[in-house]
Motif scaffolding. Structure first.
Motif, PDB file in Angstrom:
ATOM      1  N   ASP A 113      -3.414   7.895   1.775  1.00 34.69           N
ATOM      2  CA  ASP A 113      -2.978   8.669   0.613  1.00 34.69           C
ATOM      3  C   ASP A 113      -1.502   8.444   0.318  1.00 34.69           C
ATOM      4  OD1 ASP A 113      -2.240   9.862   2.912  1.00 34.69           O
ATOM      5  OD2 ASP A 113      -3.198  11.806   2.514  1.00 34.69           O
ATOM      6  N   LYS A 114      -0.851   7.580   1.109  1.00 40.68           N
ATOM      7  CA  LYS A 114       0.548   7.270   0.852  1.00 40.68           C
ATOM      8  C   LYS A 114       0.656   6.248  -0.275  1.00 40.68           C
ATOM      9  CE  LYS A 114       2.646   8.739   4.998  1.00 40.68           C
ATOM     10  NZ  LYS A 114       1.506   9.016   5.901  1.00 40.68           N
ATOM     11  N   GLN A 115       1.814   6.257  -0.942  1.00 41.34           N
ATOM     12  CA  GLN A 115       2.027   5.302  -2.034  1.00 41.34           C
ATOM     13  C   GLN A 115       2.497   3.946  -1.490  1.00 41.34           C
ATOM     14  OE1 GLN A 115       1.066   5.573  -5.307  1.00 41.34           O
ATOM     15  NE2 GLN A 115       0.092   7.350  -4.328  1.00 41.34           N
ATOM     16  N   THR A 116       3.295   3.977  -0.405  1.00 36.78           N
ATOM     17  CA  THR A 116       3.712   2.711   0.209  1.00 36.78           C
ATOM     18  C   THR A 116       3.418   2.770   1.707  1.00 36.78           C
ATOM     19  OG1 THR A 116       5.920   3.600   0.411  1.00 36.78           O
ATOM     20  CG2 THR A 116       5.577   2.034  -1.356  1.00 36.78           C
ATOM     21  N   ILE A 117       2.932   1.644   2.225  1.00 38.77           N
ATOM     22  CA  ILE A 117       2.792   1.482   3.668  1.00 38.77           C
ATOM     23  C   ILE A 117       3.432   0.146   4.024  1.00 38.77           C
ATOM     24  CG2 ILE A 117       0.733   2.909   3.868  1.00 38.77           C
ATOM     25  CD1 ILE A 117      -0.896   0.315   3.966  1.00 38.77           C
ATOM     26  N   GLU A 118       3.346  -0.211   5.297  1.00 40.26           N
ATOM     27  CA  GLU A 118       3.982  -1.477   5.680  1.00 40.26           C
ATOM     28  C   GLU A 118       2.933  -2.514   6.051  1.00 40.26           C
ATOM     29  OE1 GLU A 118       8.349  -1.720   7.393  1.00 40.26           O
ATOM     30  OE2 GLU A 118       7.098  -0.305   8.495  1.00 40.26           O
ATOM     31  N   PHE A 119       3.162  -3.701   5.494  1.00 40.68           N
ATOM     32  CA  PHE A 119       2.338  -4.853   5.780  1.00 40.68           C
ATOM     33  C   PHE A 119       3.034  -5.612   6.902  1.00 40.68           C
ATOM     34  CE2 PHE A 119       2.498  -9.433   5.130  1.00 40.68           C
ATOM     35  CZ  PHE A 119       1.164  -9.801   5.099  1.00 40.68           C
ATOM     36  N   ALA A 120       2.277  -6.114   7.877  1.00 32.32           N
ATOM     37  CA  ALA A 120       2.909  -6.842   8.987  1.00 32.32           C
ATOM     38  C   ALA A 120       2.100  -8.083   9.321  1.00 32.32           C
ATOM     39  CB  ALA A 120       3.012  -5.943  10.210  1.00 32.32           C
ATOM     40  N   ILE A 121       2.830  -9.141   9.642  1.00 30.75           N
ATOM     41  CA  ILE A 121       2.164 -10.396  10.001  1.00 30.75           C
ATOM     42  C   ILE A 121       3.058 -11.154  10.980  1.00 30.75           C
ATOM     43  CG2 ILE A 121       3.180 -11.689   8.065  1.00 30.75           C
ATOM     44  CD1 ILE A 121      -0.476 -12.147   9.060  1.00 30.75           C
ATOM     45  N   ARG A 122       2.453 -11.829  11.923  1.00 29.61           N
ATOM     46  CA  ARG A 122       3.236 -12.629  12.860  1.00 29.61           C
ATOM     47  C   ARG A 122       3.673 -13.930  12.173  1.00 29.61           C
ATOM     48  NH1 ARG A 122       4.725 -10.514  17.456  1.00 29.61           N
ATOM     49  NH2 ARG A 122       3.369  -8.910  18.287  1.00 29.61           N
ATOM     50  N   PRO A 123       4.839 -14.459  12.564  1.00 26.09           N
ATOM     51  CA  PRO A 123       5.376 -15.656  11.892  1.00 26.09           C
ATOM     52  C   PRO A 123       4.414 -16.831  11.926  1.00 26.09           C
ATOM     53  CG  PRO A 123       7.026 -14.690  13.310  1.00 26.09           C
ATOM     54  CD  PRO A 123       5.761 -13.934  13.560  1.00 26.09           C
ATOM     55  N   GLU A 124       3.629 -16.967  12.997  1.00 27.94           N
ATOM     56  CA  GLU A 124       2.742 -18.123  13.087  1.00 27.94           C
ATOM     57  C   GLU A 124       1.441 -17.925  12.314  1.00 27.94           C
ATOM     58  OE1 GLU A 124       3.661 -16.111  15.456  1.00 27.94           O
ATOM     59  OE2 GLU A 124       2.104 -15.713  16.953  1.00 27.94           O
ATOM     60  N   ASP A 125       1.256 -16.727  11.748  1.00 30.95           N
ATOM     61  CA  ASP A 125      -0.004 -16.435  11.073  1.00 30.95           C
ATOM     62  C   ASP A 125       0.068 -16.574   9.563  1.00 30.95           C
ATOM     63  OD1 ASP A 125      -1.231 -16.011  13.484  1.00 30.95           O
ATOM     64  OD2 ASP A 125      -0.798 -13.869  13.518  1.00 30.95           O
ATOM     65  N   VAL A 126       0.989 -17.397   9.083  1.00 33.63           N
ATOM     66  CA  VAL A 126       1.041 -17.680   7.636  1.00 33.63           C
ATOM     67  C   VAL A 126       0.969 -19.193   7.428  1.00 33.63           C
ATOM     68  CG1 VAL A 126       2.330 -15.632   6.959  1.00 33.63           C
ATOM     69  CG2 VAL A 126       3.558 -17.688   7.658  1.00 33.63           C
ATOM     70  N   ASP A 127       0.460 -19.587   6.311  1.00 28.62           N
ATOM     71  CA  ASP A 127       0.415 -20.998   5.941  1.00 28.62           C
ATOM     72  C   ASP A 127       1.110 -21.180   4.603  1.00 28.62           C
ATOM     73  OD1 ASP A 127      -1.192 -22.088   8.082  1.00 28.62           O
ATOM     74  OD2 ASP A 127      -2.827 -20.864   7.255  1.00 28.62           O
ATOM     75  N   ALA A 128       1.859 -22.261   4.488  1.00 31.52           N
ATOM     76  CA  ALA A 128       2.485 -22.562   3.202  1.00 31.52           C
ATOM     77  C   ALA A 128       1.409 -23.152   2.288  1.00 31.52           C
ATOM     78  CB  ALA A 128       3.619 -23.557   3.398  1.00 31.52           C
ATOM     79  N   GLY A 129       1.363 -22.653   1.067  1.00 30.93           N
ATOM     80  CA  GLY A 129       0.326 -23.157   0.172  1.00 30.93           C
ATOM     81  C   GLY A 129       0.689 -22.891  -1.265  1.00 30.93           C
ATOM     82  N   PHE A 133      12.184 -12.690   6.373  1.00 29.97           N
ATOM     83  CA  PHE A 133      10.808 -13.022   6.754  1.00 29.97           C
ATOM     84  C   PHE A 133      10.838 -14.354   7.463  1.00 29.97           C
ATOM     85  CE2 PHE A 133       6.576 -14.640   6.425  1.00 29.97           C
ATOM     86  CZ  PHE A 133       5.724 -13.551   6.349  1.00 29.97           C
ATOM     87  N   ARG A 134      10.275 -14.386   8.694  1.00 30.59           N
ATOM     88  CA  ARG A 134      10.268 -15.645   9.421  1.00 30.59           C
ATOM     89  C   ARG A 134       8.852 -16.193   9.455  1.00 30.59           C
ATOM     90  NH1 ARG A 134      13.220 -12.450  12.647  1.00 30.59           N
ATOM     91  NH2 ARG A 134      15.476 -12.796  12.696  1.00 30.59           N
ATOM     92  N   ALA A 135       8.777 -17.500   9.257  1.00 32.39           N
ATOM     93  CA  ALA A 135       7.479 -18.150   9.295  1.00 32.39           C
ATOM     94  C   ALA A 135       7.562 -19.369  10.191  1.00 32.39           C
ATOM     95  CB  ALA A 135       7.063 -18.572   7.885  1.00 32.39           C
ATOM     96  N   ILE A 136       6.526 -19.585  10.994  1.00 34.94           N
ATOM     97  CA  ILE A 136       6.460 -20.787  11.817  1.00 34.94           C
ATOM     98  C   ILE A 136       5.449 -21.711  11.150  1.00 34.94           C
ATOM     99  CG2 ILE A 136       5.761 -21.712  14.038  1.00 34.94           C
ATOM    100  CD1 ILE A 136       6.882 -19.167  15.290  1.00 34.94           C
ATOM    101  N   LEU A 137       5.943 -22.834  10.677  1.00 36.33           N
ATOM    102  CA  LEU A 137       5.106 -23.754   9.907  1.00 36.33           C
ATOM    103  C   LEU A 137       4.925 -25.048  10.686  1.00 36.33           C
ATOM    104  CD1 LEU A 137       6.778 -23.229   6.415  1.00 36.33           C
ATOM    105  CD2 LEU A 137       4.800 -22.027   7.370  1.00 36.33           C
ATOM    106  N   GLU A 138       3.878 -25.771  10.289  1.00 40.33           N
ATOM    107  CA  GLU A 138       3.661 -27.110  10.854  1.00 40.33           C
ATOM    108  C   GLU A 138       4.936 -27.920  10.665  1.00 40.33           C
ATOM    109  OE1 GLU A 138       0.734 -28.488  12.164  1.00 40.33           O
ATOM    110  OE2 GLU A 138       0.062 -26.399  12.233  1.00 40.33           O
ATOM    111  N   SER A 139       5.253 -28.769  11.640  1.00 40.44           N
ATOM    112  CA  SER A 139       6.510 -29.498  11.521  1.00 40.44           C
ATOM    113  C   SER A 139       6.435 -30.575  10.443  1.00 40.44           C
ATOM    114  CB  SER A 139       6.891 -30.112  12.873  1.00 40.44           C
ATOM    115  OG  SER A 139       5.817 -30.847  13.378  1.00 40.44           O
ATOM    116  N   ASN A 140       5.225 -30.911   9.957  1.00 39.49           N
ATOM    117  CA  ASN A 140       5.157 -31.912   8.895  1.00 39.49           C
ATOM    118  C   ASN A 140       5.345 -31.323   7.501  1.00 39.49           C
ATOM    119  OD1 ASN A 140       2.788 -30.589   8.663  1.00 39.49           O
ATOM    120  ND2 ASN A 140       1.483 -32.310   9.308  1.00 39.49           N
ATOM    121  N   VAL A 141       5.446 -29.998   7.428  1.00 44.71           N
ATOM    122  CA  VAL A 141       5.730 -29.384   6.122  1.00 44.71           C
ATOM    123  C   VAL A 141       7.214 -29.590   5.818  1.00 44.71           C
ATOM    124  CG1 VAL A 141       5.814 -27.218   4.844  1.00 44.71           C
ATOM    125  CG2 VAL A 141       3.957 -27.638   6.451  1.00 44.71           C
TER     126      VAL A 141
END
Lengths: 346, 281, 280
Positions: free
Chosen positions: A265-281, A310-318
């Motif tokens: 019922d809150k208007q804002t909450i927090e989204f969380a993700i580990r740096p290695e769990d994102v992909d550039a696309g 925001f920190r992201a761990i990406l493939e080194s070929n990106v």
């Protein structure tokens, strides 16, 4: 059988509360790591179990026996100290034999146990030396051998590896794990090093400001932090947090991305993700690259997302460059949500 | 641990002891100084101050302290810095410098008596050098100045060690990097001493000076050995009132007077050489 | 360019000269300390006639006339014995009372700790020998007057604060963890103290005991005030200053100094640590 039960243990030093009513049960033969930053109360809790500190309230049970009013020697524990505490005026042999002699074991038994544990810790050639003639790593081995020789139900370890240099620490860590698993004792191990905690523990109790925030298996603690603190403390780099605004249909908008999420019922909450769990696309969180750090196996990219870091761990070929606009797509099953007020997971 | 009583148990003997043999006699001194025949009075202090010897003893004691303590301070600093720069023989030099620490003031007085006495070594030396042809009475009742010099020398000889030891210990606490940093920034050895050593040594200087000044007010046996009654000092006078004149109350008043100036100077140096807590090493 | 070259040549020269100056000053200061003691010993090792002769020899004749006169002089043997007795008692009392207090200060946090420290530090601002004056009366009432134990009690007020502060720093220097390790290995508090702390602290405690002994051995004023029949060596020498011949004084002085030299030598390793800490 040596199950340890900590029941509503609190410790106050004057007006400062070091521990707030701690409840924790450690199963027989379990390897429990108390993890937290300095001053979180982990060492105090360990010392209360050891009997070196008296709790202001609460009970400590070891092996079905209430021990909180017993002195350390009657608790059936052995302890390894941060500075090893190898007695400088005794030889390595006498150090390891010290507790056995206090138990008044026959000489033959003492020699047998000392030699056995010394062999186990690979210090049999050092038995005649004094502490002053040993390196830090060797002293560490003596301290562990001295504890193991007691064949205790419970071994307590207070940051035993923190005074070793990095390489030695790695080596001792692996060795400790093997030796302690073989000894079948219940272990409580205090550390501020999360890698050490992850690699050694059956279960990790993450402590913060005198509370246990989460006590679970290493993977669970890493994957499903029970509170925002756990996510931000464990993981290097730690978890990313971005505010999420409620969209019309009960889903959440996060940095230009709409995601299904928990009901709130809150208007804002927090989204969380580990740096290695994102992909550039081509779609995902809108991010502006600030710093690019190639680390070999992968590349650490520090971005600006919604005005926050925001920190992201990406493939080194990106290939990315400072100033690039990226779209970072989070893996759906790795997304976590936190209540911004209670900081608990939703 | 078990039993919060243990620390108190361990402190009890020392505390009781200090109460009985330090606080209680101190209260007794105060009591005796302010009473005579059972009644409160300031007469003891009047008698004390009215004695013709009193101003002389005060002057002698203060003058002796004023001459001795600054010289000792300089010598102790010299010894301490010298020793710290010595490459070999450091511990031997330190031991030799510290020797007078273990020597009683009476023995120190006797040692210097061997030099200044009429049949002492100074006379022989001077005659060997051809300065004099017959022995001089350095410590006679007419030669107040030479008595004063002899006492001052004996005091300097005897009690510089205590200051030196405190200062050496204090210098050991100053990290080497400060000197190296100062050297890198172009400070000469003298500048380093003035800008680094002295300011950082202030807590040690403070204790050394306070301790030494209090001891200087207590000068007794050195004077007794060298000057006898020719150089009256405060402690000697107190002893006199107690034994020769058999007046306990005036002796107590003297004691209280010595105590008062001791505390006065302690407070003075605590204030003047005060080091704020946040500016300590 | 040339100035740089000159400097680099001049620097070691100057350094060398500075070193010589340093060594010379240190030697001079050593002579300043040692020479007077040497002269006293020359006197003590000369015959009574040589002591009062003029001009004098600067080397001892190794005639034991003065010393044997001193040793056989009425009261000297007894005074020596009294000095040893009082100093030994002082040593035992100040370590016996001081060491437990030092241990308590180093290991416990408790209300009243600062008050106790203040009491101990306060003794330093007081001319303590003066306290012998009121105690003289008290001792007559309690029968402690003119006894070794009475004087030892007063000397203990001098030595106790040092014993407390020195043992405090000694015990503080031994990690608490060693003691805790012993507890977890089956020791009671007392056993841990005996098996771990005591062996480690013993050399330091012995040094501070020697220190307490020396304080008593050297003390003059209280000794002179509190003893009449049972005089210590210092009190005896002070009493006889007026009438005794020179050679007796010098032999007595040497008897005071030689043990002191040995004491200081015995504790030389601890001298700086102890004084530095005790006076901070």
């Amino acid at each position: 059988m040596a199950e340890i039960a900590i029941k509503q243990v609190a410790k106050r030093f004057g007006s400062f509360t070091a521990l707030h009513s701690i409840d924790l049960t450690i199963a027989d033969q379990e390897f429990m790591v108390l993890l937290g930053a300095s001053g979180c109360g982990k060492t105090t809790l360990l010392r209360i179990v050891a009997g070196l500190e008296t709790p202001s309230q609460g009970e400590v049970w070891i092996g079905g026996r209430r021990v909180d009013h017993l002195p350390p020697r009657e608790r059936g524990i052995a302890m390894v100290f941060q500075n090893y505490a190898v007695f400088p005026h005794l030889t390595v042999f006498e150090n390891i034999a010290f507790g056995l002699r206090m138990k008044k074991l026959p000489q033959q038994e003492v020699e047998g146990r000392v030699n056995r544990t010394a062999e186990l810790m690979h210090i049999e050639q050092l038995l005649k030396r004094y502490s002053g003639q040993l390196s830090g790593g060797q002293r560490q081995r003596v301290a562990v051998a001295r504890a193991l020789a007691m064949e205790p139900d419970v071994i307590l370890m207070d940051e035993p590896l923190s005074n070793l240099d990095a390489l030695l620490r790695l080596e001792m860590r692996a060795e400790l794990k093997g030796v302690l698993a073989a000894s079948k004792t219940t272990t409580i191990y205090v550390t501020h090093d999360q890698v050490e905690a992850m690699s050694l523990a059956d279960r990790i109790a993450v402590m913060h400001q005198g509370h246990i925030v989460q006590a679970a298996s290493p993977v669970e603690v890493y994957r499903n932090p029970a509170a925002r603190f756990v996510g931000s403390f464990i993981g290097n780099p730690p978890m990313n947090f971005i505010p999420a605004a409620k969209a019309a249909d009960g889903s959440w908008t996060v940095a230009g991305l709409t995601l299904p999420g928990p009901k709130s019922d809150k208007q804002t909450i927090e989204f969380a993700i580990r740096p290695e769990d994102v992909d550039a696309g081509t779609e995902g969180l809108h991010a502006t690259v600030r710093v690019v750090e190639p680390l070999g196996p992968h590349t650490l990219v520090t971005c600006d997302v919604e005005g926050g870091l925001f920190r992201a761990i990406l493939e080194s070929n990106v290939t990315v460059a400072v100033g690039d606009h990226l779209r970072l797509l989070p893996k759906p099953d790795r997304i976590r949500w936190f209540d911004p007020e209670t900081t608990n997971a939703l | 641990m078990h039993g919060k009583a243990l620390p108190y148990l361990l402190l009890t003997p020392a505390t009781l002891f200090l109460c009985v043999f330090f606080l209680f006699p101190f209260a007794l001194v105060a009591f005796e100084a302010f009473t005579r025949d059972g009644g409160f009075t300031l007469d003891n202090f009047r008698t004390m101050a009215g004695s013709w010897k009193f101003p002389v003893t005060v002057r002698n004691t203060l003058l002796l302290s004023a001459v001795v303590v600054p010289i000792q301070l300089v010598m102790a600093l010299l010894m301490a810095t010298m020793v710290s720069r010595l490459e070999t023989g450091r511990s031997a030099a330190l031991y030799i410098f510290a020797i007078p620490l273990g020597i009683s003031d009476l023995a120190a007085g006797l040692i210097w008596l061997a030099i200044f006495d009429q049949s002492g070594f100074l006379n022989t030396l001077l005659s060997n050098l051809g300065v004099i042809d017959r022995p001089v009475m350095f410590l006679g009742y007419q030669s107040k100045l030479t008595i004063f010099i002899a006492v001052a020398l004996a005091e300097i000889w005897r009690a510089t060690a205590i200051m030196m030891v405190i200062l050496v210990a204090g210098m050991g606490l100053i990290p080497r990097e400060y000197y190296e940093a100062a050297e890198v920034f172009g400070a000469s050895p003298w500048k380093r001493f003035i800008k680094i050593t002295l300011p950082l040594l202030r807590p040690s200087l403070q204790t050394a000076i306070i301790l030494r000044v209090i001891l200087a007010f207590e000068v007794f046996a050195v004077v007794a050995a060298l000057g006898g009654t020719n150089l009256p000092v405060l402690m000697g006078e107190t002893y006199n009132w107690q034994f020769t004149l058999q007046d306990r109350n005036v002796a107590a008043a003297m004691a209280l007077f010595i105590l008062a100036i001791s505390i006065g100077f302690t407070l003075f140096f605590l204030r003047v050489l005060r080091v704020p807590k946040e500016a300590r090493i | 360019m040339s100035t740089v070259a000159e400097l680099s040549i001049a620097a070691p020269e100057a350094r060398k000269a500075g070193n010589w100056l340093l060594v010379a000053t240190v030697i001079l200061l050593c002579v300043w300390v040692l020479l007077p003691i040497y002269l006293l010993i020359v006197n003590a090792l000369s015959s009574p006639e040589e002591v009062t002769a003029f001009p004098k020899r600067f080397f001892p004749s190794f005639d034991f006339g003065s010393l044997s006169f001193f040793i056989n002089f009425a009261g000297v043997a007894r005074a020596l014995w009294n000095s040893v007795l009082v100093a030994t008692l002082t040593m035992l009392l100040s370590i016996g009372f001081g060491a437990p207090a030092g241990y308590a200060l180093s290991r416990f946090e408790f209300p009243g700790k600062e008050t106790f420290r203040f009491l101990v530090l306060m003794t330093r601002a007081f001319p303590l020998p003066l306290l012998a004056l009121p105690l003289a009366v008290m001792f007559i009432r309690t029968g402690l007057d003119d006894t070794a134990i009475g004087l030892a009690l007063v000397h203990t007020t001098l030595a106790l604060p040092f014993a407390v502060l020195i043992t405090f720093s000694l015990f503080s220097g031994i990690p608490v963890e060693l003691e805790e390790a012993a507890w977890t290995l089956g020791c009671t508090r007392l056993q841990a103290f005996r098996k771990i702390i005591l062996p480690l602290a013993l050399p330091g405690i012995a040094a501070s005991a020697v220190f307490a002994f020396t304080i008593s051995w050297n003390e003059v004023f209280a000794a002179a005030v509190l003893t009449i029949e049972n005089r210590t060596l210092t009190a005896f020498l002070l009493q006889s200053l007026g009438e005794s011949p020179l050679y007796l004084k010098f032999a007595g002085g040497a008897a005071l100094v030689i043990p002191a030299l040995i004491f200081i030598f015995a504790v030389r390793k601890y001298l700086f640590a102890m004084w530095g800490i005790a006076n901070r």
